[in-house]
Design a protein around this motif. Structure first.
Motif, PDB file in Angstrom:
ATOM      1  N   GLY A   1       0.819  -1.209   0.000  1.00 40.50           N
ATOM      2  CA  GLY A   1       0.000   0.000   0.000  1.00 40.50           C
ATOM      3  C   GLY A   1       0.854   1.260   0.000  1.00 40.50           C
ATOM      4  O   GLY A   1       2.089   1.204   0.115  1.00 40.50           O
ATOM      5  N   PRO A   2       0.227   2.413  -0.102  1.00 38.08           N
ATOM      6  CA  PRO A   2       0.971   3.682  -0.104  1.00 38.08           C
ATOM      7  C   PRO A   2       1.681   3.897   1.234  1.00 38.08           C
ATOM      8  O   PRO A   2       1.043   3.904   2.290  1.00 38.08           O
ATOM      9  N   ARG A   3       3.011   4.034   1.119  1.00 40.33           N
ATOM     10  CA  ARG A   3       3.867   4.240   2.296  1.00 40.33           C
ATOM     11  C   ARG A   3       3.710   3.123   3.334  1.00 40.33           C
ATOM     12  O   ARG A   3       3.894   3.313   4.537  1.00 40.33           O
ATOM     13  N   GLY A   4       3.332   1.945   2.859  1.00 38.30           N
ATOM     14  CA  GLY A   4       3.238   0.779   3.734  1.00 38.30           C
ATOM     15  C   GLY A   4       2.022   0.751   4.629  1.00 38.30           C
ATOM     16  O   GLY A   4       1.958  -0.058   5.575  1.00 38.30           O
ATOM     17  N   HIS A   5       1.022   1.581   4.357  1.00 36.78           N
ATOM     18  CA  HIS A   5      -0.149   1.652   5.236  1.00 36.78           C
ATOM     19  C   HIS A   5      -0.990   0.377   5.189  1.00 36.78           C
ATOM     20  O   HIS A   5      -1.540  -0.041   6.223  1.00 36.78           O
ATOM     21  N   THR A   6      -1.117  -0.242   4.022  1.00 35.09           N
ATOM     22  CA  THR A   6      -1.908  -1.466   3.933  1.00 35.09           C
ATOM     23  C   THR A   6      -1.273  -2.581   4.768  1.00 35.09           C
ATOM     24  O   THR A   6      -1.975  -3.319   5.488  1.00 35.09           O
ATOM     25  N   GLN A   7       0.027  -2.711   4.649  1.00 34.71           N
ATOM     26  CA  GLN A   7       0.726  -3.725   5.446  1.00 34.71           C
ATOM     27  C   GLN A   7       0.569  -3.457   6.952  1.00 34.71           C
ATOM     28  O   GLN A   7       0.319  -4.384   7.738  1.00 34.71           O
ATOM     29  N   LYS A   8       0.680  -2.208   7.368  1.00 35.62           N
ATOM     30  CA  LYS A   8       0.559  -1.862   8.781  1.00 35.62           C
ATOM     31  C   LYS A   8      -0.854  -2.132   9.301  1.00 35.62           C
ATOM     32  O   LYS A   8      -1.037  -2.570  10.442  1.00 35.62           O
ATOM     33  N   ARG A   9      -1.861  -1.872   8.461  1.00 34.26           N
ATOM     34  CA  ARG A   9      -3.235  -2.149   8.896  1.00 34.26           C
ATOM     35  C   ARG A   9      -3.458  -3.649   9.071  1.00 34.26           C
ATOM     36  O   ARG A   9      -4.163  -4.075   9.994  1.00 34.26           O
ATOM     37  N   LEU A  10      -2.894  -4.430   8.157  1.00 33.21           N
ATOM     38  CA  LEU A  10      -3.012  -5.882   8.310  1.00 33.21           C
ATOM     39  C   LEU A  10      -2.373  -6.365   9.617  1.00 33.21           C
ATOM     40  O   LEU A  10      -2.951  -7.183  10.348  1.00 33.21           O
ATOM     41  N   GLU A  11      -1.192  -5.867   9.904  1.00 36.27           N
ATOM     42  CA  GLU A  11      -0.501  -6.290  11.121  1.00 36.27           C
ATOM     43  C   GLU A  11      -1.252  -5.847  12.373  1.00 36.27           C
ATOM     44  O   GLU A  11      -1.310  -6.582  13.369  1.00 36.27           O
ATOM     45  N   LYS A  12      -1.841  -4.665  12.338  1.00 39.84           N
ATOM     46  CA  LYS A  12      -2.578  -4.181  13.501  1.00 39.84           C
ATOM     47  C   LYS A  12      -3.901  -4.912  13.670  1.00 39.84           C
ATOM     48  O   LYS A  12      -4.311  -5.237  14.795  1.00 39.84           O
TER      49      LYS A  12
END
Length: 289
Positions: A194-205
């Motif tokens: 995702g943009p600036r890694g936001h998609t990955q961070k949301r998945l992890e959270k």
């Protein structure tokens, strides 16, 4: 005394000696009878006192103990039956002490606990393998040790675990391959990060796990992620790892979401791709209503 004086004045001297001897025996039998009678009375009195003391101890009262205390003070015999819970508690405590010594001393019998075949190597987001033979053997011992502590706590509420024992956190990891060979033009990495890694961070959270992209093409040319890992030469894939008793359930749910995100489709029909483009425009300040 009457016999003595009568015999002394009226009988011959031989009879006097017999009378004196008879008098001596009379005195002896008299004192013997008195001594026996006094001893019997003393014995009877002592028995009465002991009986009173025993009654006081059993019934309870001033200067004595109640029946429960008297039974507790009674010496236990090794032939008395032992409760099953105490036997189980002793066996569990012995096994717990053995496992604790094995872990703290670092002498874990890896060959006895982890038998071949070994699973495929799994690495965390930092590129460190988390399922070596030593790691798997330690996890098995830690899991058994925590089960023993739980059972001992049920048998004895005042039980305390061994000092330095950390909460057990079961680790797990799974991976899925990205179909880059079948769809070489699709940007699967962008869909996951995702943009600036936001998609990955949301998945992890959302799923409380680590999401990492590994394999060929996961790192741009000229950049280095860290020490080389054995899976760097593997096909492009996503590794999801987590810790805890429900780690496998959270990993499974996260992988289902990742599969949904990387499902091949046209960009104009991909709602996830359109949402990422709007988010990127908002971050850059170029979003138009």
């Amino acid at each position: 005394f009457v016999l003595f004086f009568v015999g002394f004045f009226h009988f011959p001297k031989v009879l006097v000696s017999v009378v004196l001897l008879a008098k001596f025996f009379c005195f002896c039998f008299f004192f013997l009878f008195v001594d026996i009678f006094s001893g019997f009375e003393k014995f009877k009195m002592n028995n009465d006192v002991d009986g009173v003391k025993r009654n006081v101890e059993v019934m309870g009262g001033e200067g004595g103990e109640d029946a429960a205390d008297a039974r507790r003070r009674r010496r236990k015999s090794r032939w008395e039956p032992v409760e099953d819970s105490k036997v189980e508690q002793k066996e569990l405590q012995t096994r717990l002490d053995t496992i604790t010594r094995t872990i703290t001393s670092g002498t874990i019998p890896v060959d006895e606990i982890c038998r071949p075949p070994s699973p495929d190597p799994v690495y965390d987001a930092g590129g460190k393998r988390i399922n070596t033979r030593l790691d798997r053997a330690r996890d098995i011992l830690e899991e058994e040790r925590h089960r023993l502590c739980e059972r001992l706590r049920q048998l004895n509420p005042s039980f305390r675990p061994p000092p330095g024992m950390r909460p057990f956190r079961q680790r797990a990891a799974e991976k899925i391959y990205i179909p880059v060979k079948e769809h070489p033009t699709l940007n699967f990495i962008g869909l996951i990060l995702g943009p600036r890694g936001h998609t990955q961070k949301r998945l992890e959270k959302e799923y409380d796990c680590r999401v990492a992209i590994r394999g060929k093409g996961s790192v741009k040319d000229g950049r280095h992620r860290g020490p080389p890992a054995p899976d760097d030469n593997d096909d492009l894939h996503v590794v999801v790892s987590a810790e805890g008793s429900d780690a496998k359930e959270r990993i499974k749910a996260c992988l289902e979401k990742v599969r949904e995100l990387i499902t091949p489709m046209d960009d104009d029909k991909n709602a996830h791709k359109q949402a990422q483009l709007r988010e990127l425009a908002a971050l850059n300040g170029s979003l138009r209503d």
